[in-house]
Design a protein around this motif. Sequence first.
Motif, PDB file in Angstrom:
ATOM      1  N   TYR A 196      46.106  40.911  38.834  1.00 28.63           N
ATOM      2  CA  TYR A 196      45.795  39.705  38.077  1.00 28.63           C
ATOM      3  C   TYR A 196      44.288  39.638  37.895  1.00 28.63           C
ATOM      4  O   TYR A 196      43.528  39.896  38.833  1.00 28.63           O
ATOM      5  CB  TYR A 196      46.269  38.462  38.844  1.00 28.63           C
ATOM      6  N   THR A 197      43.842  39.289  36.674  1.00 32.41           N
ATOM      7  CA  THR A 197      42.410  39.037  36.469  1.00 32.41           C
ATOM      8  C   THR A 197      42.288  37.710  35.728  1.00 32.41           C
ATOM      9  O   THR A 197      43.165  37.339  34.966  1.00 32.41           O
ATOM     10  CB  THR A 197      41.743  40.142  35.632  1.00 32.41           C
ATOM     11  N   THR A 198      41.196  37.028  35.943  1.00 29.45           N
ATOM     12  CA  THR A 198      40.984  35.726  35.301  1.00 29.45           C
ATOM     13  C   THR A 198      40.930  35.888  33.787  1.00 29.45           C
ATOM     14  O   THR A 198      40.249  36.780  33.280  1.00 29.45           O
ATOM     15  CB  THR A 198      39.650  35.115  35.785  1.00 29.45           C
ATOM     16  N   SER A 199      41.657  35.049  33.057  1.00 26.56           N
ATOM     17  CA  SER A 199      41.683  35.193  31.603  1.00 26.56           C
ATOM     18  C   SER A 199      40.867  34.117  30.897  1.00 26.56           C
ATOM     19  O   SER A 199      40.317  34.367  29.834  1.00 26.56           O
ATOM     20  CB  SER A 199      43.123  35.161  31.100  1.00 26.56           C
ATOM     21  N   GLU A 200      40.781  32.917  31.496  1.00 28.08           N
ATOM     22  CA  GLU A 200      40.039  31.840  30.831  1.00 28.08           C
ATOM     23  C   GLU A 200      38.933  31.349  31.739  1.00 28.08           C
ATOM     24  O   GLU A 200      39.172  31.063  32.908  1.00 28.08           O
ATOM     25  CB  GLU A 200      40.973  30.664  30.554  1.00 28.08           C
ATOM     26  N   ALA A 201      37.756  31.197  31.186  1.00 25.53           N
ATOM     27  CA  ALA A 201      36.617  30.792  32.021  1.00 25.53           C
ATOM     28  C   ALA A 201      36.727  29.353  32.494  1.00 25.53           C
ATOM     29  O   ALA A 201      36.189  28.996  33.540  1.00 25.53           O
ATOM     30  CB  ALA A 201      35.325  30.972  31.238  1.00 25.53           C
ATOM     31  N   SER A 202      37.452  28.512  31.746  1.00 24.13           N
ATOM     32  CA  SER A 202      37.532  27.116  32.177  1.00 24.13           C
ATOM     33  C   SER A 202      38.497  26.956  33.341  1.00 24.13           C
ATOM     34  O   SER A 202      38.514  25.927  33.995  1.00 24.13           O
ATOM     35  CB  SER A 202      37.969  26.227  31.010  1.00 24.13           C
ATOM     36  N   MET A 203      39.291  27.977  33.622  1.00 17.48           N
ATOM     37  CA  MET A 203      40.234  27.887  34.740  1.00 17.48           C
ATOM     38  C   MET A 203      39.620  28.430  36.023  1.00 17.48           C
ATOM     39  O   MET A 203      40.242  28.390  37.078  1.00 17.48           O
ATOM     40  CB  MET A 203      41.521  28.666  34.413  1.00 17.48           C
ATOM     41  N   SER A 204      38.415  28.988  35.948  1.00 19.90           N
ATOM     42  CA  SER A 204      37.778  29.500  37.159  1.00 19.90           C
ATOM     43  C   SER A 204      36.298  29.683  36.906  1.00 19.90           C
ATOM     44  O   SER A 204      35.917  30.248  35.895  1.00 19.90           O
ATOM     45  CB  SER A 204      38.415  30.838  37.541  1.00 19.90           C
ATOM     46  N   ILE A 205      35.457  29.235  37.832  1.00 19.72           N
ATOM     47  CA  ILE A 205      34.020  29.356  37.588  1.00 19.72           C
ATOM     48  C   ILE A 205      33.523  30.771  37.851  1.00 19.72           C
ATOM     49  O   ILE A 205      32.412  31.113  37.490  1.00 19.72           O
ATOM     50  CB  ILE A 205      33.198  28.353  38.440  1.00 19.72           C
ATOM     51  N   SER A 206      34.325  31.616  38.505  1.00 14.28           N
ATOM     52  CA  SER A 206      33.960  33.027  38.622  1.00 14.28           C
ATOM     53  C   SER A 206      35.207  33.847  38.333  1.00 14.28           C
ATOM     54  O   SER A 206      36.323  33.386  38.525  1.00 14.28           O
ATOM     55  CB  SER A 206      33.397  33.354  40.000  1.00 14.28           C
ATOM     56  N   THR A 207      34.985  35.064  37.845  1.00 11.64           N
ATOM     57  CA  THR A 207      36.116  35.936  37.528  1.00 11.64           C
ATOM     58  C   THR A 207      36.713  36.454  38.826  1.00 11.64           C
ATOM     59  O   THR A 207      36.000  36.980  39.679  1.00 11.64           O
ATOM     60  CB  THR A 207      35.651  37.103  36.646  1.00 11.64           C
ATOM     61  N   VAL A 208      38.020  36.311  38.978  1.00  9.83           N
ATOM     62  CA  VAL A 208      38.709  36.707  40.200  1.00  9.83           C
ATOM     63  C   VAL A 208      39.682  37.832  39.882  1.00  9.83           C
ATOM     64  O   VAL A 208      40.411  37.773  38.908  1.00  9.83           O
ATOM     65  CB  VAL A 208      39.485  35.495  40.778  1.00  9.83           C
ATOM     66  N   PHE A 209      39.657  38.863  40.702  1.00  3.83           N
ATOM     67  CA  PHE A 209      40.616  39.966  40.561  1.00  3.83           C
ATOM     68  C   PHE A 209      41.519  39.947  41.780  1.00  3.83           C
ATOM     69  O   PHE A 209      41.027  39.882  42.905  1.00  3.83           O
ATOM     70  CB  PHE A 209      39.899  41.325  40.558  1.00  3.83           C
ATOM     71  N   VAL A 210      42.819  40.016  41.579  1.00  3.85           N
ATOM     72  CA  VAL A 210      43.740  40.066  42.705  1.00  3.85           C
ATOM     73  C   VAL A 210      44.621  41.288  42.515  1.00  3.85           C
ATOM     74  O   VAL A 210      45.248  41.456  41.468  1.00  3.85           O
ATOM     75  CB  VAL A 210      44.624  38.793  42.756  1.00  3.85           C
ATOM     76  N   VAL A 211      44.637  42.169  43.511  1.00  3.81           N
ATOM     77  CA  VAL A 211      45.457  43.372  43.444  1.00  3.81           C
ATOM     78  C   VAL A 211      46.461  43.308  44.578  1.00  3.81           C
ATOM     79  O   VAL A 211      46.081  43.254  45.746  1.00  3.81           O
ATOM     80  CB  VAL A 211      44.593  44.651  43.592  1.00  3.81           C
ATOM     81  N   GLU A 212      47.749  43.272  44.224  1.00  2.00           N
ATOM     82  CA  GLU A 212      48.789  43.267  45.257  1.00  2.00           C
ATOM     83  C   GLU A 212      49.497  44.605  45.199  1.00  2.00           C
ATOM     84  O   GLU A 212      49.901  45.030  44.124  1.00  2.00           O
ATOM     85  CB  GLU A 212      49.806  42.165  44.963  1.00  2.00           C
TER      86      GLU A 212
END
Lengths: 171, 185
Positions: free
Chosen positions: A35-51
Amino acid sequence: MATSTKILALAVLAVLPLLMNASTCIGPQVTSNVYTTSEASMSISTVFVVEVAVKCNNGEKDLLLFADVNGHMVPATQSGTGKFQVSWSDEHKKLPAGTYGVRFFDEEGYNAVRKEKRSGTDGSAVTPIFTVNVKHSGTWTGPYVQTEFVATCVALLVWYMAYRSKSFLMS
Amino acid sequence: MKSLFLLVVVFVAVRSDNDDHAARLLASKSILNQFIVEGKELTVEYSIYNVGSSQAYNVELSDSSFPEEDFQRVSGSLNVKWDRLAVGANVSHAVILKPLRPGYANFTAAQVKYYPTEESQAVQVGYTTAPGEAGIVGLKDYERRFSPHIVDWATFAIMTLPSIGFPFLLWYRSKSKYDVKHKKN
């Protein structure tokens, strides 16, 4: 007698890896969910999650994984048997769109990378157990042009064309 | 003077004996959203920092403040374990959820359990910081304020066509008639 000692030595060498307590994974079968952040208004920093869900051919259950995230080694969290998660975040500018390769190491690999880093190299020579490619399509920070702006421009254009033709007619 | 100095030495020795070679974890939980919108992603980030003088063992982070019926899990797990956290280690963990209902939500602390030393039998329980109460905006309200409204503008353009198009058509008709007459003459 020399051949028998040779055979004995060979047998010991063959059995040795099984006797060692190193938790390595032989022939890992990996399913990953990214998962990677797609919209900037939903997160103040880009987050990557690898499961990742890892199944080892040698039935290893106590696997410890470490991931190389942007040159930084982090331990992977365990969320169940064989299920691991690695997450990292940074400013939107520092994580642009593209493919990021995340290398996963076991304890041996982790120690090897640490040793390489201490001796000056960047540890890229160590072979990981597996690599997960994270495709990030960029964080959307809003449209280039606001639709209100476009609508205003079109309205002004129409008015201008009408004004020009009117003045042309009146002249 | 000498007795005071001795007292200070004893005090320091006793203090340092208490937190000698034990791990101490500080944990924070934060919501990274600017807006929390129903049906859109909610990003929760946890950070754990070992400020003690020993490795922490069997670190377990569990967050039960997001009930299944109110938050859908998109990515990440709410119950995770680290085998070991080295001294000075700073790890982060992220979970992505999707709120299913608008309204007020109280984001409370998550629990962190760990063993401060390798031999300790008693598990140490700690809590992360709590982000507090926040409102989850309904999707309709968020879209009304932030969506590009392309369909609305297109409808508006079509609606203005009659009032602009009709006079233009009249003028064009008369213009073409006049042109024809001029050519005839």
